[in-house]
Design a protein around this motif. Structure first.
Motif, PDB file in Angstrom:
ATOM      1  N   ALA A 147       0.926  -1.139   0.068  1.00 30.60           N
ATOM      2  CA  ALA A 147       0.036   0.043  -0.154  1.00 30.60           C
ATOM      3  C   ALA A 147       0.727   1.085   0.133  1.00 30.60           C
ATOM      4  O   ALA A 147       0.536   2.379  -0.560  1.00 30.60           O
ATOM      5  N   TRP A 148       2.091   1.356   0.594  1.00 29.89           N
ATOM      6  CA  TRP A 148       2.649   2.459   0.937  1.00 29.89           C
ATOM      7  C   TRP A 148       3.593   2.936  -0.394  1.00 29.89           C
ATOM      8  O   TRP A 148       3.821   3.942  -0.631  1.00 29.89           O
ATOM      9  N   VAL A 149       3.767   1.674  -1.021  1.00 30.41           N
ATOM     10  CA  VAL A 149       4.191   2.073  -2.705  1.00 30.41           C
ATOM     11  C   VAL A 149       3.197   2.932  -3.276  1.00 30.41           C
ATOM     12  O   VAL A 149       3.584   3.921  -4.072  1.00 30.41           O
ATOM     13  N   ARG A 150       1.830   2.347  -3.448  1.00 30.98           N
ATOM     14  CA  ARG A 150       0.931   3.354  -3.940  1.00 30.98           C
ATOM     15  C   ARG A 150       0.838   4.513  -3.475  1.00 30.98           C
ATOM     16  O   ARG A 150       0.706   5.659  -4.142  1.00 30.98           O
ATOM     17  N   VAL A 151       1.113   4.707  -2.023  1.00 33.67           N
ATOM     18  CA  VAL A 151       0.797   6.177  -1.437  1.00 33.67           C
ATOM     19  C   VAL A 151       1.654   6.889  -1.992  1.00 33.67           C
ATOM     20  O   VAL A 151       1.676   8.183  -2.290  1.00 33.67           O
ATOM     21  N   THR A 152       3.124   6.305  -1.928  1.00 32.57           N
ATOM     22  CA  THR A 152       4.337   7.223  -2.398  1.00 32.57           C
ATOM     23  C   THR A 152       4.040   7.438  -3.818  1.00 32.57           C
ATOM     24  O   THR A 152       4.473   8.783  -4.101  1.00 32.57           O
ATOM     25  N   ARG A 153       3.731   6.764  -4.802  1.00 31.99           N
ATOM     26  CA  ARG A 153       3.367   7.113  -6.007  1.00 31.99           C
ATOM     27  C   ARG A 153       2.324   8.281  -6.274  1.00 31.99           C
ATOM     28  O   ARG A 153       2.796   9.076  -7.160  1.00 31.99           O
ATOM     29  N   ALA A 154       1.471   8.057  -5.395  1.00 32.17           N
ATOM     30  CA  ALA A 154       0.424   9.241  -5.460  1.00 32.17           C
ATOM     31  C   ALA A 154       0.793  10.238  -5.114  1.00 32.17           C
ATOM     32  O   ALA A 154       0.188  11.456  -4.874  1.00 32.17           O
ATOM     33  N   GLU A 155       1.801  10.593  -4.046  1.00 33.00           N
ATOM     34  CA  GLU A 155       2.336  11.659  -3.692  1.00 33.00           C
ATOM     35  C   GLU A 155       1.520  12.298  -2.641  1.00 33.00           C
ATOM     36  O   GLU A 155       0.997  13.504  -2.610  1.00 33.00           O
ATOM     37  N   VAL A 156       0.824  11.649  -1.760  1.00 36.94           N
ATOM     38  CA  VAL A 156       0.052  12.008  -0.696  1.00 36.94           C
ATOM     39  C   VAL A 156       0.359  11.737   0.583  1.00 36.94           C
ATOM     40  O   VAL A 156       1.027  10.902   1.054  1.00 36.94           O
ATOM     41  N   ALA A 157      -0.239  12.363   1.850  1.00 34.57           N
ATOM     42  CA  ALA A 157      -0.519  11.995   3.087  1.00 34.57           C
ATOM     43  C   ALA A 157      -1.802  11.715   3.356  1.00 34.57           C
ATOM     44  O   ALA A 157      -2.460  12.394   2.861  1.00 34.57           O
ATOM     45  N   GLY A 158      -2.364  11.177   4.389  1.00 33.80           N
ATOM     46  CA  GLY A 158      -3.341  11.020   4.844  1.00 33.80           C
ATOM     47  C   GLY A 158      -3.873  10.924   6.224  1.00 33.80           C
ATOM     48  O   GLY A 158      -2.851  10.630   6.983  1.00 33.80           O
ATOM     49  N   ARG A 159      -4.985  11.346   6.737  1.00 30.18           N
ATOM     50  CA  ARG A 159      -5.505  11.518   8.273  1.00 30.18           C
ATOM     51  C   ARG A 159      -5.919  10.177   8.629  1.00 30.18           C
ATOM     52  O   ARG A 159      -6.156  10.041  10.230  1.00 30.18           O
ATOM     53  N   THR A 160      -6.431   9.505   7.843  1.00 31.00           N
ATOM     54  CA  THR A 160      -7.131   8.192   8.396  1.00 31.00           C
ATOM     55  C   THR A 160      -6.803   6.729   7.732  1.00 31.00           C
ATOM     56  O   THR A 160      -6.473   6.678   6.714  1.00 31.00           O
ATOM     57  N   VAL A 161      -6.373   5.991   8.749  1.00 32.85           N
ATOM     58  CA  VAL A 161      -6.119   4.483   8.439  1.00 32.85           C
ATOM     59  C   VAL A 161      -7.065   3.668   8.602  1.00 32.85           C
ATOM     60  O   VAL A 161      -7.807   3.667   9.631  1.00 32.85           O
ATOM     61  N   THR A 162      -7.501   2.831   7.681  1.00 33.61           N
ATOM     62  CA  THR A 162      -8.620   2.109   7.715  1.00 33.61           C
ATOM     63  C   THR A 162      -8.189   0.480   7.437  1.00 33.61           C
ATOM     64  O   THR A 162      -7.461   0.107   6.552  1.00 33.61           O
ATOM     65  N   LEU A 163      -8.660  -0.372   8.421  1.00 38.90           N
ATOM     66  CA  LEU A 163      -8.347  -1.854   8.282  1.00 38.90           C
ATOM     67  C   LEU A 163      -9.601  -2.642   7.906  1.00 38.90           C
ATOM     68  O   LEU A 163     -10.749  -2.305   8.400  1.00 38.90           O
ATOM     69  N   LYS A 164      -9.455  -3.399   6.662  1.00 33.13           N
ATOM     70  CA  LYS A 164     -10.720  -4.240   6.054  1.00 33.13           C
ATOM     71  C   LYS A 164     -10.119  -5.820   6.436  1.00 33.13           C
ATOM     72  O   LYS A 164      -9.062  -6.173   6.497  1.00 33.13           O
ATOM     73  N   VAL A 165     -11.091  -6.181   7.200  1.00 36.08           N
ATOM     74  CA  VAL A 165     -10.977  -7.582   7.748  1.00 36.08           C
ATOM     75  C   VAL A 165     -12.232  -8.501   7.246  1.00 36.08           C
ATOM     76  O   VAL A 165     -13.357  -8.247   7.383  1.00 36.08           O
ATOM     77  N   ARG A 166     -11.670  -9.604   6.653  1.00 35.35           N
ATOM     78  CA  ARG A 166     -12.867 -10.609   6.270  1.00 35.35           C
ATOM     79  C   ARG A 166     -12.788 -11.877   6.734  1.00 35.35           C
ATOM     80  O   ARG A 166     -11.566 -12.493   6.695  1.00 35.35           O
ATOM     81  N   PHE A 167     -13.650 -12.376   7.499  1.00 32.51           N
ATOM     82  CA  PHE A 167     -13.589 -13.605   8.478  1.00 32.51           C
ATOM     83  C   PHE A 167     -13.801 -14.831   7.469  1.00 32.51           C
ATOM     84  O   PHE A 167     -14.362 -14.818   6.433  1.00 32.51           O
ATOM     85  N   GLN A 168     -13.522 -15.951   8.234  1.00 36.07           N
ATOM     86  CA  GLN A 168     -13.837 -17.190   7.410  1.00 36.07           C
ATOM     87  C   GLN A 168     -15.182 -17.495   6.857  1.00 36.07           C
ATOM     88  O   GLN A 168     -15.453 -17.917   5.911  1.00 36.07           O
ATOM     89  N   ASP A 169     -16.074 -16.861   7.622  1.00 29.59           N
ATOM     90  CA  ASP A 169     -17.514 -17.034   7.222  1.00 29.59           C
ATOM     91  C   ASP A 169     -18.000 -15.846   6.306  1.00 29.59           C
ATOM     92  O   ASP A 169     -19.340 -15.489   6.017  1.00 29.59           O
ATOM     93  N   PHE A 170     -16.943 -15.251   5.565  1.00 27.93           N
ATOM     94  CA  PHE A 170     -17.235 -14.064   4.751  1.00 27.93           C
ATOM     95  C   PHE A 170     -17.761 -12.601   5.220  1.00 27.93           C
ATOM     96  O   PHE A 170     -18.131 -11.737   4.739  1.00 27.93           O
ATOM     97  N   ARG A 171     -17.991 -12.803   6.722  1.00 27.20           N
ATOM     98  CA  ARG A 171     -18.409 -11.557   7.201  1.00 27.20           C
ATOM     99  C   ARG A 171     -17.095 -10.411   7.145  1.00 27.20           C
ATOM    100  O   ARG A 171     -16.275 -10.914   7.471  1.00 27.20           O
ATOM    101  N   THR A 172     -17.398  -9.249   6.765  1.00 28.46           N
ATOM    102  CA  THR A 172     -16.424  -8.259   6.459  1.00 28.46           C
ATOM    103  C   THR A 172     -16.797  -6.987   7.337  1.00 28.46           C
ATOM    104  O   THR A 172     -17.936  -6.546   7.459  1.00 28.46           O
ATOM    105  N   ILE A 173     -15.632  -6.729   8.128  1.00 28.27           N
ATOM    106  CA  ILE A 173     -15.813  -5.411   8.921  1.00 28.27           C
ATOM    107  C   ILE A 173     -14.812  -4.532   8.438  1.00 28.27           C
ATOM    108  O   ILE A 173     -13.467  -4.844   8.013  1.00 28.27           O
ATOM    109  N   THR A 174     -14.676  -3.050   8.781  1.00 23.38           N
ATOM    110  CA  THR A 174     -13.677  -2.201   8.630  1.00 23.38           C
ATOM    111  C   THR A 174     -13.599  -1.455   9.988  1.00 23.38           C
ATOM    112  O   THR A 174     -14.675  -1.052  10.865  1.00 23.38           O
TER     113      THR A 174
END
Length: 344
Positions: free
Chosen positions: A261-288
């Motif tokens: 992800a940081w390679v893409r951040v660097t290429r986009a030449e940006v900084a950001g205020r919010t970090v979001t984690l995405k998790v999908r569990f074994q039963d396909f339930r997805t949360i952020t």
């Protein structure tokens, strides 16, 4: 640009020329940021775990990234672009759309402009670039990959539909591996197969993206080149071959995802205020889970640390986790950051 980060390293360090080079770190949790064409011949690709890259190419030479150098070269190349048009839409440090309708030098032919720009890039930076010349962004993007490295591909209006028809759908911008696999299950392998599908069929199977695929299969794209195109978020995610349970395994995978992800951040030449984690569990339930900070996140260690904190709050995960993703949003630029016809 052709294998941009790796090509800069081979330019600056002649001993690397002609050898398989990966920009990144060789340690177990490292990720390949870029690979030279010699490394690509072995199947080494960007965003690949370093251990997998080494397995494919035992003689692979890892060099640490020098993003300040890549950024400086990128600005040098954009200065060349600005001699030909004010309408420059950077996609990353090594890629951009140019609308040359205004044609500041009065050259009058888009293909000649592209070749002159490529020649200047080679002369002024010692690097090679490939160009796609066409009547819309979708086709120009496809064409730019057609004759790499150091090539130029022109897709005229008369040739557009046939050019699209012959391409595998996995080459289409906006068709990722998951969507490509779904299309293939539906019998859609090429642009011609996609064109044979009705709009209703594509919308039924792909939702709001269906209309885009319908137009793309016909070589249609009315998006303008926007010099001030804003990024909404930048990130990466990975689906695992088998569900992960241990904290050590999950932490190691999140580190790899953060690197990619940081390679893409660097290429986009940006900084950001919010970090979001995405998790999908074994039963396909997805949360952020998200965390916003001040000042903006502008270094990879802080980005990963916030992601690790978000992940730790969700562990243990007795059912197992099948996907992790990490994204940066609330972006600010870290650095300077209808179409008419012109003969092709």
């Amino acid at each position: 640009m052709d294998a941009f980060f790796a090509s800069v390293e081979q330019r600056d360090f002649p001993a690397l020329r002609g050898k398989p080079v990966a920009v990144g770190y060789a340690e177990a949790r490292g990720v390949v940021a870029a690979a030279s064409y010699e490394a690509r011949a072995y199947g080494v690709r960007s965003a690949m775990p370093s251990v997998s890259a080494r397995r494919r190419c035992p003689d692979l030479i890892f060099v640490p990234p020098r993003f300040d150098v890549y950024r400086a070269v990128s600005h040098q190349i954009r200065a060349i672009f600005a001699d030909y048009t004010p309408l420059i839409e950077p996609l990353s440090l090594d890629e951009a759309y140019l609308d040359v309708t205004e044609d500041l030098r009065g050259i009058g032919v888009a293909t000649i402009i592209a070749e002159e720009i490529r020649a200047r890039i080679r002369a002024e930076t010692g690097l090679t670039a490939s160009a796609g010349v066409s009547y819309n962004k979708f086709l120009a993007k496809l064409a730019s990959d057609q004759n790499k490295p150091d090539g130029c591909c022109v897709v005229t209006p008369a040739r557009g539909p046939a050019f699209v028809a012959a391409l595998p759908v996995r080459r289409f911008h906006g068709v990722g591996p998951v969507t490509a696999a779904k299309m293939e299950r539906l019998g859609i392998a090429t642009g011609a197969d996609l064109r044979a599908c009705s709009l209703a069929f594509l919308q039924a199977h792909f939702g709001s993206s269906g209309a885009y695929y319908y137009r793309a299969a016909r070589g249609e794209d009315d998006r303008p080149v926007r010099a001030d195109r804003p990024y909404k978020s930048v990130g990466a995610e990975r689906t695992f071959d088998s569900d992960l349970h241990s904290e050590a395994e999950l932490a190691g995978q999140l580190a790899r995802i953060a690197d990619a992800a940081w390679v893409r951040v660097t290429r986009a030449e940006v900084a950001g205020r919010t970090v979001t984690l995405k998790v999908r569990f074994q039963d396909f339930r997805t949360i952020t889970r998200a965390h916003s900070v001040t000042p903006p996140v502008d270094d990879p260690a802080r980005f990963l640390a916030i992601g690790m904190d978000l992940l730790s709050a969700l562990l243990p995960a007795p059912k197992g986790i099948r996907l992790l993703g990490l994204t940066l949003s609330g972006l600010d630029a870290r650095a300077e950051q209808p179409q008419l016809g012109l003969p092709i």
